[in-house]
Design a protein around this motif. Structure first.
Motif, mmCIF file in Angstrom:
data_model
loop_
_atom_site.group_PDB
_atom_site.id
_atom_site.type_symbol
_atom_site.label_atom_id
_atom_site.label_comp_id
_atom_site.label_asym_id
_atom_site.label_seq_id
_atom_site.Cartn_x
_atom_site.Cartn_y
_atom_site.Cartn_z
ATOM 1 N N GLU A 126 10.442 -4.407 51.302
ATOM 2 C CA GLU A 126 11.819 -4.893 51.238
ATOM 3 C C GLU A 126 12.760 -3.869 50.598
ATOM 4 N N ASP A 127 12.296 -3.220 49.532
ATOM 5 C CA ASP A 127 13.146 -2.256 48.828
ATOM 6 C C ASP A 127 12.832 -0.814 49.202
ATOM 7 N N GLY A 128 11.977 -0.589 50.180
ATOM 8 C CA GLY A 128 11.694 0.764 50.629
ATOM 9 C C GLY A 128 11.191 1.664 49.516
ATOM 10 N N VAL A 129 11.776 2.867 49.400
ATOM 11 C CA VAL A 129 11.333 3.820 48.376
ATOM 12 C C VAL A 129 11.690 3.361 46.966
ATOM 13 N N HIS A 130 12.535 2.334 46.873
ATOM 14 C CA HIS A 130 12.932 1.827 45.557
ATOM 15 C C HIS A 130 12.053 0.653 45.114
ATOM 16 N N THR A 131 10.948 0.441 45.799
ATOM 17 C CA THR A 131 10.007 -0.617 45.443
ATOM 18 C C THR A 131 9.258 -0.253 44.160
ATOM 19 N N GLU A 132 9.213 -1.195 43.225
ATOM 20 C CA GLU A 132 8.455 -0.987 41.996
ATOM 21 C C GLU A 132 6.959 -1.086 42.311
ATOM 22 N N VAL A 133 6.174 -0.121 41.798
ATOM 23 C CA VAL A 133 4.748 -0.054 42.144
ATOM 24 C C VAL A 133 3.857 -0.687 41.087
ATOM 25 N N GLY A 134 4.394 -1.012 39.912
ATOM 26 C CA GLY A 134 3.591 -1.589 38.838
ATOM 27 C C GLY A 134 2.830 -0.524 38.068
ATOM 28 N N GLU A 135 2.232 -0.925 36.955
ATOM 29 C CA GLU A 135 1.487 0.019 36.126
ATOM 30 C C GLU A 135 0.322 0.614 36.919
ATOM 31 N N ARG A 136 0.274 1.932 36.965
ATOM 32 C CA ARG A 136 -0.743 2.686 37.698
ATOM 33 C C ARG A 136 -0.807 2.309 39.181
ATOM 34 N N GLY A 137 0.307 1.801 39.707
ATOM 35 C CA GLY A 137 0.393 1.511 41.132
ATOM 36 C C GLY A 137 -0.420 0.326 41.596
ATOM 37 N N VAL A 138 -0.562 -0.702 40.748
ATOM 38 C CA VAL A 138 -1.427 -1.838 41.094
ATOM 39 C C VAL A 138 -0.896 -2.646 42.278
ATOM 40 N N LYS A 139 0.381 -2.492 42.610
ATOM 41 C CA LYS A 139 0.946 -3.250 43.723
ATOM 42 C C LYS A 139 0.704 -2.578 45.075
ATOM 43 N N LEU A 140 0.062 -1.416 45.050
ATOM 44 C CA LEU A 140 -0.201 -0.670 46.279
ATOM 45 C C LEU A 140 -1.696 -0.623 46.550
ATOM 46 N N SER A 141 -2.052 -0.450 47.815
ATOM 47 C CA SER A 141 -3.465 -0.272 48.162
ATOM 48 C C SER A 141 -3.894 1.159 47.857
ATOM 49 N N GLY A 142 -5.204 1.404 47.907
ATOM 50 C CA GLY A 142 -5.700 2.750 47.640
ATOM 51 C C GLY A 142 -5.163 3.768 48.624
ATOM 52 N N GLY A 143 -5.126 3.394 49.914
ATOM 53 C CA GLY A 143 -4.601 4.313 50.924
ATOM 54 C C GLY A 143 -3.123 4.592 50.737
ATOM 55 N N GLN A 144 -2.366 3.575 50.321
ATOM 56 C CA GLN A 144 -0.934 3.781 50.080
ATOM 57 C C GLN A 144 -0.705 4.702 48.887
ATOM 58 N N ARG A 145 -1.503 4.513 47.845
ATOM 59 C CA ARG A 145 -1.372 5.397 46.677
ATOM 60 C C ARG A 145 -1.697 6.848 47.056
ATOM 61 N N GLN A 146 -2.722 7.038 47.895
ATOM 62 C CA GLN A 146 -3.091 8.387 48.302
ATOM 63 C C GLN A 146 -1.975 9.036 49.113
ATOM 64 N N ARG A 147 -1.368 8.278 49.998
ATOM 65 C CA ARG A 147 -0.299 8.849 50.816
ATOM 66 C C ARG A 147 0.935 9.177 49.979
ATOM 67 N N ILE A 148 1.189 8.399 48.942
ATOM 68 C CA ILE A 148 2.290 8.745 48.028
ATOM 69 C C ILE A 148 1.957 10.039 47.284
ATOM 70 N N GLY A 149 0.688 10.175 46.864
ATOM 71 C CA GLY A 149 0.268 11.412 46.206
ATOM 72 C C GLY A 149 0.413 12.612 47.127
ATOM 73 N N ILE A 150 0.112 12.423 48.406
ATOM 74 C CA ILE A 150 0.254 13.520 49.371
ATOM 75 C C ILE A 150 1.731 13.820 49.618
ATOM 76 N N ALA A 151 2.568 12.777 49.685
ATOM 77 C CA ALA A 151 4.015 12.990 49.834
ATOM 78 C C ALA A 151 4.558 13.778 48.651
ATOM 79 N N ARG A 152 4.047 13.483 47.478
ATOM 80 C CA ARG A 152 4.444 14.225 46.273
ATOM 81 C C ARG A 152 4.104 15.710 46.437
ATOM 82 N N ALA A 153 2.906 15.982 46.970
ATOM 83 C CA ALA A 153 2.491 17.374 47.174
ATOM 84 C C ALA A 153 3.333 18.045 48.252
#
Length: 583
Positions: free
Chosen positions: A467-494
């Motif tokens: 709903e909030d796109g890139v402005h979505t809150e991910v929670g502490e250590r990204g608990v609101k995201l799946s493992g694959g989503q967290r990995q893709r965010i890490g890759i986007a960061r790189a």
């Protein structure tokens, strides 16, 4: 034995405490102005007993006129306003000092090497910057202003007391040495107890933070009983040292009260005799008692100040201990480096002296080559990555980038050209955008750059669905995201960082097949035109690497392509047959 160790606890000296305060750029002018205002406020308070003496000894109705009443009211109000403003200024100075002190400690933490954090729980470090500085803050903002006001009150009162009647004043001084003799050793004892209490608080904070951060592990393995026992052990230790403080305070309070009561009774008794024989007026007697209370009340506060002062010395010692630690070694001269080739030259390394992790490692990693490290767990693969980023210092040999020793490359420059994607990408509390842009200056990228990184990392589809796109809150250590989503965010960061050197540490090991496909495609995009280092237990992900290094017990025992190792390296061949056989 415990008592002996506690008695040997070191606390900082007063000079070290002052040096620490001075390091925060104390506003001396504001401090002196506040003290001067306190002096004026104190003078107003000292006038009251003298006015009382005048009214009692020479009272008549003609003295009560409007100008005199207005003057008295103005003196009271002016004294109160000046006192309040002086207290505010001293408090402001104290808060500024603590702000500076916390900034110094925080900056120091950011400069310390990774080895410090390996040996120290994060909760203990948090305790230093929060709890220890709070002790010093309380001393400066609360107890110190009271000390200044109390000292000025005592000095002014004693001067007036000597003027009123020096004989009665001497009675008060009989109890002074007794009070000092009692309070000083108890105060020193309080400092040592307080230091141990703060150490136990730091340990308890560290353990608690560790437990709560791994709450899912605790619950999934029903570790509540174990953690309950461990937590209560820590709480009991805090209780034990807290009670030691209470016992000392319980001694100081009645001792000071007894001394005060003895002085008051002596003065009243002697003063009564003097009033009876006519050598002392009732007004002087009342003024003397009022001034005596103005001396005695700060004396009680001094006992508290002394215990808090010793606490602050203990906190100061711990803070100084951190500030004295060596920072990460870095250079300021920036060499010209394209960051193409990494070489290990006879590298030796151990986390613990006498237990080598890497021995005589020689490797060469070139741009546009995909270099993979394989071998059993504990063979030193992840350590190689840590050494390239200079998280630790070598025991022997050297690491060069394009022929330049990494020790001669500024750390910010070195790490600024390295991208790292771990098995589980680190995610901070905040939004997806915060995580993708983490560590980058806001003027170094645009939203177009961010969107490009999101697309290249195959993260756009799931981010757009939020709903909030890139402005979505991910929670502490990204608990609101799946493992694959967290990995893709890490890759986007790189991708957004666009590093010259890319290190992938088991980047797809913990993903399901669908997530792995997305992440692997993103990694394939990310690896183009860089120096790429890969750690993988699953050989299927690295068999197409340009060169593979096989590690055993910290040594390179094989190097070459997959085919070359299959022909020449028995353990690699065994690893391959086991994995592909199971598949």
């Amino acid at each position: 034995m415990e008592e002996k160790n506690m008695n040997e606890e070191k606390v900082a000296s007063f000079s070290e405490f002052l040096s620490l305060i001075k390091s925060t750029n104390l506003n001396k002018g504001l401090f002196i102005f506040a003290v001067v205002l306190t002096l004026f406020g104190t003078v107003g308070g000292l006038i009251v007993p003298l006015l009382t003496q005048t009214f009692i000894d020479g009272f008549n109705t003609s003295m009560i006129t409007t100008p005199i009443l207005v003057a008295i009211i103005l003196v009271f109000l002016g004294s109160a306003i000046i006192d309040g403003f002086a207290y505010y200024l001293l408090g402001r100075v104290g808060q500024t000092v603590i702000q500076g002190l916390r900034e110094v400690i925080w900056d120091k933490f950011l400069k310390l090497p990774v080895s410090y954090f390996d040996q120290t729980k994060s909760g203990e470090s948090v305790s230093r910057i929060v709890s220890d500085t709070s002790i010093i803050k309380d001393l400066i903002t609360s107890h110190f202003p009271n000390l200044i006001s109390g000292l000025l009150t005592i000095v002014g009162s004693i001067v007036i007391l000597f003027i009123l009647d020096w004989k009665m004043t001497l009675i008060m001084f009989i109890a002074l040495p007794i009070g000092i003799a009692v309070v000083l050793p108890l105060g020193r004892r309080m400092g040592k107890v307080s230091k141990r209490l703060q150490d136990e608080t730091a340990t308890f904070t560290g353990n608690t933070q560790e437990t709560l951060s791994e709450i899912r592990l605790m619950k999934s393995y029903t570790g509540e009983k174990y953690e309950r026992v461990q937590g209560r052990k820590g709480i009991k230790e805090l209780y034990k040292y807290g009670m030691k403080e209470v016992k000392i305070q319980a001694l100081i309070s009645p001792i000071m009260s007894t001394i005060m009561m003895t002085v008051i009774i002596s003065v009243i008794g002697y003063g009564g005799i003097r009033v009876a024989d006519g050598t002392l007026t009732i007004g002087t007697m009342v003024a003397f008692l009022l001034l005596l209370f103005q001396v005695m009340m700060p004396m009680t506060m001094f006992a508290m100040f002394f215990t808090e002062y010793n606490k602050a010395l203990g906190a100061t010692d711990r803070i100084i201990g951190i500030l004295k630690l060596d920072d990460e070694m870095t250079k300021e001269v920036v060499p010209e480096i394209p960051f193409n080739t990494i070489q290990f030259h006879n590298v030796d390394f151990s986390y613990v002296e006498g237990t080598p992790v890497l021995h005589d490692v020689n490797i060469t990693l070139n741009k546009n080559e995909k270099c993979a490290f394989v071998g059993p767990s504990g063979s030193g693969k992840s350590t190689i990555f840590a050494l390239i980023e200079r998280y630790y210092e070598l025991d022997g040999g050297k690491i060069t980038i394009d022929g330049v020793d990494v020790l001669d490359i500024p750390i910010s420059m070195l790490r600024g050209n390295i991208g790292y994607v771990a098995q589980e990408s680190a995610i901070i509390s905040g939004t997806i955008l915060d995580n993708i842009t983490y560590g980058l200056d806001k003027d170094s990228y645009t939203m177009d750059d961010v969107n490009y990184a999101i697309e290249r990392s195959y993260a756009k589809s799931f981010i757009d669905a939020l709903e909030d796109g890139v402005h979505t809150e991910v929670g502490e250590r990204g608990v609101k995201l799946s493992g694959g989503q967290r990995q893709r965010i890490g890759i986007a960061r790189a991708f957004l960082k666009d590093p010259k050197i890319l290190m992938l540490d088991e980047a797809t090991a913990s993903l399901d097949s669908q997530s792995e496909r997305f992440v692997q495609e993103a990694l394939d995009q990310l690896m183009q035109n860089r120096t790429v280092l890969i750690i993988a237990h699953r050989l299927s992900t690295v068999v197409n690497s340009d060169i593979l290094y096989f590690l055993e017990n910290g040594k390179i025992t094989g190097r070459g392509t997959h085919q070359e190792l299959m022909e020449n390296h028995e353990m690699y061949r065994t690893f391959t047959e086991q994995q592909f056989g199971e598949s």
